[in-house]
Scaffold this motif. Sequence first.
Motif, PDB file in Angstrom:
ATOM      1  N   ILE A 128      -1.776   0.525  -8.234  1.00 52.75           N
ATOM      2  CA  ILE A 128      -1.945  -0.744  -7.402  1.00 52.75           C
ATOM      3  C   ILE A 128      -3.248  -0.747  -6.851  1.00 52.75           C
ATOM      4  O   ILE A 128      -3.608   0.609  -5.925  1.00 52.75           O
ATOM      5  N   GLN A 129      -3.880  -1.781  -6.521  1.00 51.38           N
ATOM      6  CA  GLN A 129      -5.085  -1.887  -5.547  1.00 51.38           C
ATOM      7  C   GLN A 129      -4.969  -3.042  -4.913  1.00 51.38           C
ATOM      8  O   GLN A 129      -4.744  -3.871  -5.096  1.00 51.38           O
ATOM      9  N   GLN A 130      -5.031  -2.559  -3.451  1.00 51.83           N
ATOM     10  CA  GLN A 130      -4.411  -3.346  -2.291  1.00 51.83           C
ATOM     11  C   GLN A 130      -5.277  -3.186  -1.355  1.00 51.83           C
ATOM     12  O   GLN A 130      -5.796  -2.163  -0.717  1.00 51.83           O
ATOM     13  N   SER A 131      -5.713  -4.266  -0.564  1.00 50.23           N
ATOM     14  CA  SER A 131      -6.541  -4.156   0.840  1.00 50.23           C
ATOM     15  C   SER A 131      -5.744  -4.645   2.028  1.00 50.23           C
ATOM     16  O   SER A 131      -5.242  -5.991   1.905  1.00 50.23           O
ATOM     17  N   LEU A 132      -5.457  -4.079   3.268  1.00 48.87           N
ATOM     18  CA  LEU A 132      -5.107  -4.512   4.422  1.00 48.87           C
ATOM     19  C   LEU A 132      -6.287  -4.888   5.229  1.00 48.87           C
ATOM     20  O   LEU A 132      -7.085  -4.118   5.495  1.00 48.87           O
ATOM     21  N   LEU A 133      -6.577  -6.067   5.688  1.00 49.05           N
ATOM     22  CA  LEU A 133      -7.536  -6.509   6.562  1.00 49.05           C
ATOM     23  C   LEU A 133      -7.216  -7.280   7.589  1.00 49.05           C
ATOM     24  O   LEU A 133      -6.266  -7.795   7.820  1.00 49.05           O
ATOM     25  N   VAL A 134      -8.096  -7.037   8.841  1.00 48.85           N
ATOM     26  CA  VAL A 134      -8.040  -7.885   9.803  1.00 48.85           C
ATOM     27  C   VAL A 134      -9.001  -8.658  10.164  1.00 48.85           C
ATOM     28  O   VAL A 134     -10.323  -8.013  10.122  1.00 48.85           O
ATOM     29  N   LEU A 135      -9.099  -9.871  10.426  1.00 45.74           N
ATOM     30  CA  LEU A 135     -10.164 -10.708  10.692  1.00 45.74           C
ATOM     31  C   LEU A 135     -10.289 -10.962  12.075  1.00 45.74           C
ATOM     32  O   LEU A 135      -9.268 -11.469  12.624  1.00 45.74           O
ATOM     33  N   ASP A 146      -9.351   1.954  13.667  1.00 46.88           N
ATOM     34  CA  ASP A 146      -8.261   2.712  14.194  1.00 46.88           C
ATOM     35  C   ASP A 146      -6.649   2.098  14.134  1.00 46.88           C
ATOM     36  O   ASP A 146      -5.750   2.495  13.901  1.00 46.88           O
ATOM     37  N   VAL A 147      -6.874   0.702  14.482  1.00 49.34           N
ATOM     38  CA  VAL A 147      -6.139  -0.033  14.310  1.00 49.34           C
ATOM     39  C   VAL A 147      -5.113  -0.163  12.869  1.00 49.34           C
ATOM     40  O   VAL A 147      -4.152   0.113  12.678  1.00 49.34           O
ATOM     41  N   ILE A 148      -6.089  -0.263  11.838  1.00 46.85           N
ATOM     42  CA  ILE A 148      -5.570  -0.367  10.577  1.00 46.85           C
ATOM     43  C   ILE A 148      -5.055   1.182  10.193  1.00 46.85           C
ATOM     44  O   ILE A 148      -3.841   1.263   9.360  1.00 46.85           O
ATOM     45  N   SER A 149      -5.773   2.149  10.491  1.00 47.48           N
ATOM     46  CA  SER A 149      -5.336   3.409  10.282  1.00 47.48           C
ATOM     47  C   SER A 149      -4.013   3.803  10.828  1.00 47.48           C
ATOM     48  O   SER A 149      -3.144   4.256  10.110  1.00 47.48           O
ATOM     49  N   ILE A 151      -1.680   1.492  11.431  1.00 51.09           N
ATOM     50  CA  ILE A 151      -0.580   0.820  10.808  1.00 51.09           C
ATOM     51  C   ILE A 151      -0.178   1.412   9.585  1.00 51.09           C
ATOM     52  O   ILE A 151       0.899   1.650   9.241  1.00 51.09           O
ATOM     53  N   THR A 152      -1.159   1.778   8.659  1.00 51.43           N
ATOM     54  CA  THR A 152      -0.857   2.530   7.513  1.00 51.43           C
ATOM     55  C   THR A 152      -0.685   3.925   7.509  1.00 51.43           C
ATOM     56  O   THR A 152       0.204   4.481   6.418  1.00 51.43           O
ATOM     57  N   THR A 153      -0.507   4.523   8.632  1.00 50.97           N
ATOM     58  CA  THR A 153      -0.061   5.949   8.507  1.00 50.97           C
ATOM     59  C   THR A 153       1.177   6.169   9.390  1.00 50.97           C
ATOM     60  O   THR A 153       1.471   7.308   9.539  1.00 50.97           O
ATOM     61  N   SER A 154       1.543   5.202  10.222  1.00 49.46           N
ATOM     62  CA  SER A 154       2.699   5.703  11.094  1.00 49.46           C
ATOM     63  C   SER A 154       4.126   5.744  10.640  1.00 49.46           C
ATOM     64  O   SER A 154       4.986   6.213  11.238  1.00 49.46           O
ATOM     65  N   GLY A 155       4.277   4.892   9.375  1.00 42.48           N
ATOM     66  CA  GLY A 155       5.319   5.234   8.654  1.00 42.48           C
ATOM     67  C   GLY A 155       6.655   4.596   9.313  1.00 42.48           C
ATOM     68  O   GLY A 155       7.777   5.254   9.157  1.00 42.48           O
ATOM     69  N   ALA A 156       6.335   3.604   9.780  1.00 39.15           N
ATOM     70  CA  ALA A 156       7.329   3.023  11.000  1.00 39.15           C
ATOM     71  C   ALA A 156       8.213   2.079  10.263  1.00 39.15           C
ATOM     72  O   ALA A 156       9.111   1.189  10.959  1.00 39.15           O
ATOM     73  N   CYS A 157       8.067   1.863   9.010  1.00 35.78           N
ATOM     74  CA  CYS A 157       8.959   0.820   8.334  1.00 35.78           C
ATOM     75  C   CYS A 157      10.389   1.260   8.244  1.00 35.78           C
ATOM     76  O   CYS A 157      10.620   2.459   8.315  1.00 35.78           O
ATOM     77  N   GLN A 158      11.388   0.309   8.399  1.00 37.76           N
ATOM     78  CA  GLN A 158      12.649   0.701   8.597  1.00 37.76           C
ATOM     79  C   GLN A 158      13.156   1.604   7.434  1.00 37.76           C
ATOM     80  O   GLN A 158      14.183   2.440   7.592  1.00 37.76           O
ATOM     81  N   THR A 361      -2.691  13.365  -1.643  1.00 41.98           N
ATOM     82  CA  THR A 361      -1.476  13.048  -2.205  1.00 41.98           C
ATOM     83  C   THR A 361      -0.490  12.840  -1.155  1.00 41.98           C
ATOM     84  O   THR A 361       0.809  12.666  -1.428  1.00 41.98           O
ATOM     85  N   ALA A 362      -0.769  12.437  -0.180  1.00 42.67           N
ATOM     86  CA  ALA A 362      -0.109  12.319   1.136  1.00 42.67           C
ATOM     87  C   ALA A 362      -0.357  10.836   1.915  1.00 42.67           C
ATOM     88  O   ALA A 362      -1.348  10.426   1.204  1.00 42.67           O
ATOM     89  N   LYS A 363       0.026  10.694   3.036  1.00 40.65           N
ATOM     90  CA  LYS A 363      -0.109   9.519   3.639  1.00 40.65           C
ATOM     91  C   LYS A 363      -1.815   9.673   4.096  1.00 40.65           C
ATOM     92  O   LYS A 363      -2.302  10.707   4.454  1.00 40.65           O
ATOM     93  N   PRO A 364      -2.672   8.718   3.854  1.00 31.86           N
ATOM     94  CA  PRO A 364      -4.168   8.943   4.218  1.00 31.86           C
ATOM     95  C   PRO A 364      -4.305   8.844   5.723  1.00 31.86           C
ATOM     96  O   PRO A 364      -3.601   8.446   6.717  1.00 31.86           O
ATOM     97  N   SER A 365      -5.378   9.676   6.146  1.00 25.37           N
ATOM     98  CA  SER A 365      -5.895   9.739   7.434  1.00 25.37           C
ATOM     99  C   SER A 365      -7.183   9.252   7.399  1.00 25.37           C
ATOM    100  O   SER A 365      -8.232   9.801   7.310  1.00 25.37           O
TER     101      SER A 365
END
Length: 446
Positions: A128-135, A146-149, A151-158, A361-365
């Motif tokens: 899957i190819q997906q983009s998260l963007l903030v405008l 840093d904000v997007i990083s 969000i994508t690496t904190s692993g805080a979803c329920q 192979t793991a969460k992006p940094s």
Amino acid sequence: MAHRRTLPNSFTSSFNIHEVFIDKGDHSALSAGMISSLSRWALCFMVVEFDVDIGPDLKLMRPSIKFSEADFRVICFSALPERTANEVKAWEYQFHTFRFASSTFNIPLYGNVLFSTIPSTTSTRGYIQQSLLVLSPHCFPRLFSDVISLITTSGACQSGQDFITATPQEKVVFLDNAIANITHWPNPDKRVRLDLPFLGQIFTVTSGDDSDNGSEDQQEHEKGAQHLEDPFGSWQVLLPHLRQPGTILNFGGLLPTQPLEADLYLIYEHLVLGLPMVVFSLDPHLCSMFITNCVDLIKPMVYSKKVYDYVTVHTCPDTFPQGGLYGVTNPLLAKSDGSFLLIDLTTHDNAYNAPDNRTITAKPSLSKLLNFRPPQLQLHREGSIHKGTHRRVLTPQKIDLSSDEAIRSHFHRMSRLLNDLLSMDPDTAQPHVPTHLKGLYDKLRS
């Protein structure tokens, strides 16, 4: 140079999806006050996915905004690279920026994008190819990277999933939480240091000061702070992508300085004079990084033409390639007719084939990606800067290339000096212009 741009018929479907978001008007936990507070820093978050049938496919927008079709086209096509890998075996991701003149808000808007390629057993293509963007209405690429990083690496979803692999419902909850954090930030203020709490961390930012260094106390206070208008990445990342050894094409002989210094001086000269430039790379990450660092190079002076961190064949303005500074990844847009400076970074892009933290192979940094530097062995590969028809007026000088700060300081001092010289009335004062700057000074005066 004219370019015909035909939108895919399926793009209408994606725009209709955007209209459905508006018609539903479902902001759930987002009150009018929260949306208003958010708008001081950002307008919205969006998730755009590439669909083989539709093309750019809007999956999520928080809060929902009714963009004009022209704005929506620019946002969606700018959120995705024009070229991607044919086979994906692990996570791949990259951050890039873009900007455009919004017909919806009648102001410039700035997009900050994390594009991810994710292996998936549910996709017919295997990924899957997906983009998260903030405008945002502000050009704060380092802050929003840093904000997007986070969000994508904190692993805080329920469910314990990362944001990228979470369900749409979990993404909504997570983005609303991020938005709630931003609404508590103070107003953007370029005059003071700001501490911005976000998802358990604090981003310390300041706009910095384009004047000289100031007091020792001030220098100590701002040490380590991120400047709001600083570009992402650095010249230490970018320098290996400029060609060496050799000389700039069409100069008619060797230059008295190292090639890298001559390259930087030629780029600086084009920026100060507002001459057209095109930066060509294999991916939007590198070309947008180069563009944002170029704009920063001439502070406190300002590039007088339009700036486009990243454009595609579907978003390229009619003025291209004249009248601006452009980042492109499509070879059709990188054909030089001699009327502009073409910086071809593609020769060095093969350095990315080496281990570089881009494939994981793991969460992006994201911090690792932003600090990525190609291996030392790549430094001696030959690239090219095509000079065009412009005749050089600035004499290159020795530059300390040991650090990003040293490179910026060298050119910032030169810009401040030019600013001071140009502010003098030549009829009442005879400014002392250093010999190496005289040609550029005379050109600016004329």
